[in-house]
Write a protein that holds these residues in place. Structure first.
Motif, PDB file in Angstrom:
ATOM      1  N   GLY A   1      68.144 -35.836 -84.494  1.00 37.67           N
ATOM      2  CA  GLY A   1      66.962 -35.775 -85.333  1.00 37.67           C
ATOM      3  C   GLY A   1      65.692 -35.330 -84.642  1.00 37.67           C
ATOM      4  N   ALA A   2      65.777 -35.006 -83.352  1.00 32.14           N
ATOM      5  CA  ALA A   2      64.577 -34.646 -82.592  1.00 32.14           C
ATOM      6  C   ALA A   2      64.763 -33.297 -81.913  1.00 32.14           C
ATOM      7  CB  ALA A   2      64.279 -35.716 -81.548  1.00 32.14           C
ATOM      8  N   PRO A   3      63.663 -32.575 -81.683  1.00 30.65           N
ATOM      9  CA  PRO A   3      63.776 -31.299 -80.972  1.00 30.65           C
ATOM     10  C   PRO A   3      64.154 -31.514 -79.513  1.00 30.65           C
ATOM     11  CG  PRO A   3      61.475 -31.858 -81.358  1.00 30.65           C
ATOM     12  CD  PRO A   3      62.286 -32.870 -82.102  1.00 30.65           C
ATOM     13  N   ARG A   4      65.014 -30.652 -79.006  1.00 28.00           N
ATOM     14  CA  ARG A   4      65.452 -30.738 -77.614  1.00 28.00           C
ATOM     15  C   ARG A   4      65.245 -29.392 -76.932  1.00 28.00           C
ATOM     16  NH1 ARG A   4      65.889 -36.245 -77.138  1.00 28.00           N
ATOM     17  NH2 ARG A   4      67.034 -37.058 -78.947  1.00 28.00           N
ATOM     18  N   ALA A   5      64.873 -29.453 -75.674  1.00 27.10           N
ATOM     19  CA  ALA A   5      64.682 -28.225 -74.904  1.00 27.10           C
ATOM     20  C   ALA A   5      66.035 -27.604 -74.583  1.00 27.10           C
ATOM     21  CB  ALA A   5      63.919 -28.525 -73.619  1.00 27.10           C
ATOM     22  N   LEU A   6      66.061 -26.291 -74.547  1.00 23.74           N
ATOM     23  CA  LEU A   6      67.275 -25.561 -74.202  1.00 23.74           C
ATOM     24  C   LEU A   6      67.217 -25.085 -72.759  1.00 23.74           C
ATOM     25  CD1 LEU A   6      67.698 -23.356 -77.396  1.00 23.74           C
ATOM     26  CD2 LEU A   6      69.198 -25.236 -76.695  1.00 23.74           C
ATOM     27  N   LYS A   7      68.347 -25.131 -72.097  1.00 23.26           N
ATOM     28  CA  LYS A   7      68.451 -24.565 -70.761  1.00 23.26           C
ATOM     29  C   LYS A   7      68.573 -23.043 -70.854  1.00 23.26           C
ATOM     30  CE  LYS A   7      71.140 -26.875 -67.877  1.00 23.26           C
ATOM     31  NZ  LYS A   7      72.341 -27.555 -67.328  1.00 23.26           N
ATOM     32  N   PHE A   8      68.196 -22.364 -69.798  1.00 22.26           N
ATOM     33  CA  PHE A   8      68.369 -20.915 -69.669  1.00 22.26           C
ATOM     34  C   PHE A   8      67.672 -20.135 -70.790  1.00 22.26           C
ATOM     35  CE2 PHE A   8      72.173 -22.925 -67.774  1.00 22.26           C
ATOM     36  CZ  PHE A   8      71.990 -22.524 -66.458  1.00 22.26           C
ATOM     37  N   ARG A   9      66.483 -20.587 -71.167  1.00 24.65           N
ATOM     38  CA  ARG A   9      65.750 -19.887 -72.229  1.00 24.65           C
ATOM     39  C   ARG A   9      65.431 -18.445 -71.849  1.00 24.65           C
ATOM     40  NH1 ARG A   9      60.851 -22.919 -74.985  1.00 24.65           N
ATOM     41  NH2 ARG A   9      60.952 -20.916 -76.080  1.00 24.65           N
ATOM     42  N   GLN A  10      65.398 -18.160 -70.551  1.00 21.96           N
ATOM     43  CA  GLN A  10      65.100 -16.792 -70.121  1.00 21.96           C
ATOM     44  C   GLN A  10      66.167 -15.803 -70.572  1.00 21.96           C
ATOM     45  OE1 GLN A  10      66.098 -19.272 -68.181  1.00 21.96           O
ATOM     46  NE2 GLN A  10      67.375 -18.576 -66.461  1.00 21.96           N
ATOM     47  N   HIS A  11      67.358 -16.313 -70.941  1.00 18.80           N
ATOM     48  CA  HIS A  11      68.438 -15.428 -71.378  1.00 18.80           C
ATOM     49  C   HIS A  11      68.432 -15.191 -72.892  1.00 18.80           C
ATOM     50  CE1 HIS A  11      69.985 -15.284 -67.416  1.00 18.80           C
ATOM     51  NE2 HIS A  11      70.539 -16.488 -67.402  1.00 18.80           N
ATOM     52  N   GLY A  12      67.533 -15.837 -73.603  1.00 16.48           N
ATOM     53  CA  GLY A  12      67.482 -15.664 -75.054  1.00 16.48           C
ATOM     54  C   GLY A  12      67.342 -14.215 -75.493  1.00 16.48           C
ATOM     55  N   PRO A  13      66.395 -13.456 -74.923  1.00 16.71           N
ATOM     56  CA  PRO A  13      66.256 -12.052 -75.339  1.00 16.71           C
ATOM     57  C   PRO A  13      67.517 -11.223 -75.108  1.00 16.71           C
ATOM     58  CG  PRO A  13      64.292 -12.781 -74.163  1.00 16.71           C
ATOM     59  CD  PRO A  13      65.312 -13.870 -74.007  1.00 16.71           C
ATOM     60  N   ALA A  14      68.183 -11.425 -73.980  1.00 17.47           N
ATOM     61  CA  ALA A  14      69.384 -10.644 -73.681  1.00 17.47           C
ATOM     62  C   ALA A  14      70.513 -10.977 -74.650  1.00 17.47           C
ATOM     63  CB  ALA A  14      69.834 -10.899 -72.241  1.00 17.47           C
ATOM     64  N   ILE A  15      70.672 -12.253 -74.976  1.00 15.59           N
ATOM     65  CA  ILE A  15      71.736 -12.648 -75.899  1.00 15.59           C
ATOM     66  C   ILE A  15      71.442 -12.131 -77.299  1.00 15.59           C
ATOM     67  CG2 ILE A  15      72.845 -14.633 -77.005  1.00 15.59           C
ATOM     68  CD1 ILE A  15      72.428 -16.109 -74.292  1.00 15.59           C
ATOM     69  N   LEU A  16      70.187 -12.188 -77.712  1.00 14.00           N
ATOM     70  CA  LEU A  16      69.825 -11.639 -79.021  1.00 14.00           C
ATOM     71  C   LEU A  16      70.099 -10.139 -79.070  1.00 14.00           C
ATOM     72  CD1 LEU A  16      68.612 -11.884 -81.837  1.00 14.00           C
ATOM     73  CD2 LEU A  16      66.342 -11.641 -80.802  1.00 14.00           C
ATOM     74  N   ARG A  17      69.764  -9.425 -78.015  1.00 14.01           N
ATOM     75  CA  ARG A  17      70.053  -7.985 -77.982  1.00 14.01           C
ATOM     76  C   ARG A  17      71.552  -7.727 -78.081  1.00 14.01           C
ATOM     77  NH1 ARG A  17      65.951  -7.929 -74.008  1.00 14.01           N
ATOM     78  NH2 ARG A  17      67.504  -7.971 -72.337  1.00 14.01           N
ATOM     79  N   GLN A  18      72.337  -8.557 -77.410  1.00 10.36           N
ATOM     80  CA  GLN A  18      73.796  -8.388 -77.447  1.00 10.36           C
ATOM     81  C   GLN A  18      74.335  -8.526 -78.862  1.00 10.36           C
ATOM     82  OE1 GLN A  18      75.774 -11.138 -74.880  1.00 10.36           O
ATOM     83  NE2 GLN A  18      75.203 -10.095 -72.994  1.00 10.36           N
ATOM     84  N   VAL A  19      73.993  -9.633 -79.522  1.00 12.25           N
ATOM     85  CA  VAL A  19      74.571  -9.869 -80.849  1.00 12.25           C
ATOM     86  C   VAL A  19      74.047  -8.850 -81.855  1.00 12.25           C
ATOM     87  CG1 VAL A  19      75.056 -12.309 -80.421  1.00 12.25           C
ATOM     88  CG2 VAL A  19      72.850 -11.659 -81.408  1.00 12.25           C
ATOM     89  N   ASP A  20      72.796  -8.448 -81.705  1.00  7.73           N
ATOM     90  CA  ASP A  20      72.242  -7.453 -82.616  1.00  7.73           C
ATOM     91  C   ASP A  20      72.908  -6.095 -82.409  1.00  7.73           C
ATOM     92  OD1 ASP A  20      70.072  -6.850 -84.642  1.00  7.73           O
ATOM     93  OD2 ASP A  20      69.600  -5.361 -83.105  1.00  7.73           O
ATOM     94  N   GLU A  21      73.187  -5.760 -81.167  1.00 11.22           N
ATOM     95  CA  GLU A  21      73.860  -4.491 -80.879  1.00 11.22           C
ATOM     96  C   GLU A  21      75.276  -4.486 -81.429  1.00 11.22           C
ATOM     97  OE1 GLU A  21      75.265  -2.353 -76.827  1.00 11.22           O
ATOM     98  OE2 GLU A  21      73.093  -2.553 -77.087  1.00 11.22           O
ATOM     99  N   ILE A  22      75.982  -5.606 -81.295  1.00 14.01           N
ATOM    100  CA  ILE A  22      77.337  -5.704 -81.853  1.00 14.01           C
ATOM    101  C   ILE A  22      77.281  -5.528 -83.367  1.00 14.01           C
ATOM    102  CG2 ILE A  22      79.270  -7.279 -82.280  1.00 14.01           C
ATOM    103  CD1 ILE A  22      78.641  -8.497 -79.482  1.00 14.01           C
ATOM    104  N   TYR A  23      76.316  -6.174 -83.992  1.00 12.85           N
ATOM    105  CA  TYR A  23      76.193  -6.079 -85.448  1.00 12.85           C
ATOM    106  C   TYR A  23      75.903  -4.649 -85.894  1.00 12.85           C
ATOM    107  CZ  TYR A  23      74.230  -6.629 -90.133  1.00 12.85           C
ATOM    108  OH  TYR A  23      73.960  -6.496 -91.476  1.00 12.85           O
ATOM    109  N   ARG A  24      74.945  -4.014 -85.261  1.00 15.18           N
ATOM    110  CA  ARG A  24      74.489  -2.698 -85.732  1.00 15.18           C
ATOM    111  C   ARG A  24      75.392  -1.550 -85.271  1.00 15.18           C
ATOM    112  NH1 ARG A  24      70.084  -3.741 -88.334  1.00 15.18           N
ATOM    113  NH2 ARG A  24      68.850  -5.587 -87.780  1.00 15.18           N
TER     114      ARG A  24
END
Length: 284
Positions: free
Chosen positions: A254-277
């Motif tokens: 029920g509470a917000p939690r910090a995520l590890k390895f947030r610096q990799h968020g942009p790269a992972i988003l680019r990956q999934v978006d590239e697979i989709y498109r």
């Protein structure tokens, strides 16, 4: 959807044939929701609640193998052709596998189902979400994400090694939460709230399948973990309380939690978006 049902909220749940997804469907139906169940397997045939809701069309089912893009495209087309809106999308399908497996597209199966496919479904059903009331997308994540020691976005699709629960499974759940957080501001600008939710520990072991769980974890689950109704309530509450949290929040207990390895968020988003498109859309 009939005109008389327009005031009822509509949830689409992937992986609703057993475990947490099934209990979430039952919970929402009892609370007056319409439920669209997207499954690979059939729903239980002896469930009186589900059978009654199927007869009244408050529960509607679609079948497809979400890890196979040909099957996924077909079922996405069916849903868009027959449904008029989705208020909450629960990207819940997946599981913990006992060995290194790959999808028909050649990617590690946890990563395909837990990380990539939720992004595809969100995009494919965006028009239905935009017709919804306070449209929200909830990704089923896991507290196993907090145990990831090292994350290399370039190896998610083809890991060099396998470990039950704390290997590709945990990595894929963390990757889901990371792209959710990274994309959330853009989604909110379109009117859609994204978040990922940890359903907590649940005894989801079926007699015919213990999944990719180490034996000590199986014993703990059988002896001490609550039934999947517990996780279903957490997912329901996560969506209901989405407005209390910043866009893209990972919610646990029920509470917000910090995520590890947030610096990799942009790269992972680019990956999934590239697979989709470049793969999913171009091959369709």
């Amino acid at each position: 959807m009939t005109k008389s049902n327009q005031n009822e909220r509509v949830a689409l749940i992937t992986g609703a044939s057993h475990g947490i997804g099934l209990e979430l469907a039952r919970l929402l139906l009892k609370e007056g929701w319409q439920v669209i169940a997207l499954n690979r397997s059939e729903l239980p045939k002896d469930d009186e609640l589900l059978n009654g809701m199927l007869r009244t069309s408050k529960l509607r089912t679609y079948r497809g193998d979400l890890s196979d893009y040909a099957s996924l495209r077909k079922v996405m087309e069916e849903i868009r052709a027959h449904e008029t809106r989705v208020d909450v999308l629960y990207n819940n399908a997946g599981g913990s596998f006992s060995e290194l497996l790959y999808s028909r597209q050649g990617r590690e199966l946890h990563y395909e189902l837990h990380t990539v496919v939720p992004y595809i479904i969100y995009n494919e059903l965006k028009e239905l979400l935009l017709q919804g009331d306070r449209p929200t997308v909830v990704g089923t994540s896991s507290n196993a994400a907090a145990m990831v020691k090292r994350l290399d976005p370039g190896k998610l699709a083809s890991p060099e090694s396998f470990k039950k629960l704390l290997g590709p499974y945990a990595d894929s759940k963390l990757a889901l939460s990371l792209w959710t957080q990274e994309h959330a501001v853009a989604a909110e600008a379109e009117g859609i709230r994204l978040l990922s939710v940890d359903p907590g520990g649940n005894n989801t072991i079926r007699s015919s399948n213990s999944g990719g769980l180490p034996l000590p974890v199986q014993l703990l689950m059988r002896l001490f973990f609550p039934p999947p109704t517990h996780g279903a309530a957490r997912l329901r509450d996560g969506a209901a309380g989405a407005a209390r949290h910043a866009a893209g929040t990972f919610v646990s207990k029920g509470a917000p939690r910090a995520l590890k390895f947030r610096q990799h968020g942009p790269a992972i988003l680019r990956q999934v978006d590239e697979i989709y498109r470049k793969e999913y859309l171009k091959q369709g």
